[in-house]
Scaffold this motif. Sequence first.
Motif: not given
Lengths: 251, 81, 175
Positions: A2, B20-24, B26, B29, B78-81, C30, C32, C34-35, C38, C163
């Motif tokens: 990161k 939209s990139l920070q919310v867990k 999806l 998002a 759910r997303s981990s980050d 990121k 994920n 899907v992230k 986006i 992930e």
Amino acid sequence: MKILGFIAVIITGILLLQAERDFPDWGDPASPANNYRLSQHYITQTFTETTVPNMVTAVLADYRGYDTMFETVVIFTAGIAIIGILRVFGSSSQLEHKEPTLTAKKPDLIVDTTCRLLIPIIQLFALYVVAHGHHSPGGGFQGGVIFGASFILLALARNLQTAQKWLPESRVLTLAGAGIFIYAGFGVAALVLGGDFLDYGILTKLLPGGVEDARSHSMLGVEIGVAFTVTAIMFSIYSNLASNGKMKEGI
Amino acid sequence: MIWIFDIIILVFLVVTALISLQVKDLLSAAMIFGVYSFLMCLLWSGMGAVDVAFTEAAVGAGVSAVFLISTVLRTKRRSSD
Amino acid sequence: MEFLETISTKFNYWIYIIIMMIGLYAMISKNNLVKKLIGMSIFQTAIILFYVSIGYKENATIPILYHDQVHGAQHEEAGDQNELSNAVEEAAKEIHVAADEQAEHGLEASHVDHPSSLEINPDHFANPLPHVLMLTAIVVGVATLGVGLAITQKLYGEFGSIEESEILEQIKSAK
């Protein structure tokens, strides 16, 4: 990872902000991009050459027709790629890992009635957008997306089978191919009549009116072809993604 | 006076992109990405690019949000980050 | 003060760079999938914002000729339908609309005087070329987003996760 990514992004940003000093002022009519004589030619000559008031449509379908044709081919290829990646033929029970939780057994009355009223209006509006793209914002891409969205709405409100009664998979692929066939057909027709590929002016031998009218009418035909492909591929992508390639049950 | 609206839209644009990139979740998002696309469409129509704005309203705010949601419902929410 | 002026004339470019950095960061770091997609879409819209900003002109209208500019031409074309193309061209040229005058006198002006040629000042219309390039880019963008989402679903069916780190771990342990 990161931290490294963050450093790379910051360095990119600083370089871009440095380069931004050399950009012309925002909204400057004399900037190089706006002063270039090609775009000035498009603005001043489009109406006299093609009788189309909307310059964007004219440039999209006529002056840069070769570009747009292969953009349509790109969309077609993406749809075929998604079918190749996701589509599962036959019904083996071991492949089904999880059914979605949101599948409604019976359509809700309010949702059902609203869609019954809305879908014809949406489809009519999509046809208007395709047909009226010469005089107002619109064209094949937008109209096609809206027409495809009406089928997606039907699939969301009822279920995937109801939408597939209207657009079964074989018909979707036929439509997608037919769109590109129409587009290329205009080019080949111009070629056969002795002109260049996608040079619509020569089609005045087939279409009524003068050279300008032939170009305008050919643009409409080309836009219809684009709309076919985009409609079919949008619905195809949705039905593959929503049913995980099984084409049985949507979300 | 119109530049104030422009600046408000631009600030909201950055805020929605970050959220939209920070919310867990999806699904949220995907919805907020639809809001982002719609704000972008407003900005472009203000700049005179009506065709581009129309396309973005149909594609970005409509169809791509549906694609994202259908994938999220078919995989994990759910997303981990 | 000079700094403030620089910002006020170029704030669109600043915002485009900020949004592009957000999208690039999401694509790189990121976890994920899907992230990541986006983030890719946000990156795309940032580039499109840059192109549309370049095509913008101060005090310019949308790149569509408005009704009064073409109305007279179409009216005259209807009169001589049987004429050939050069006659239509002449009819179109006979209409003169000075956009300056319209801005000053309002809409009646174009009806009153029947000018002699279709004169369009390029500075009064936004540049259509970036719009055309970006219009197709948006639709191709949603097609590529669909391909990315399809690969994501396939990976979920294969590994049971979206992930990136978990998928990489499973690939390593399988070796």
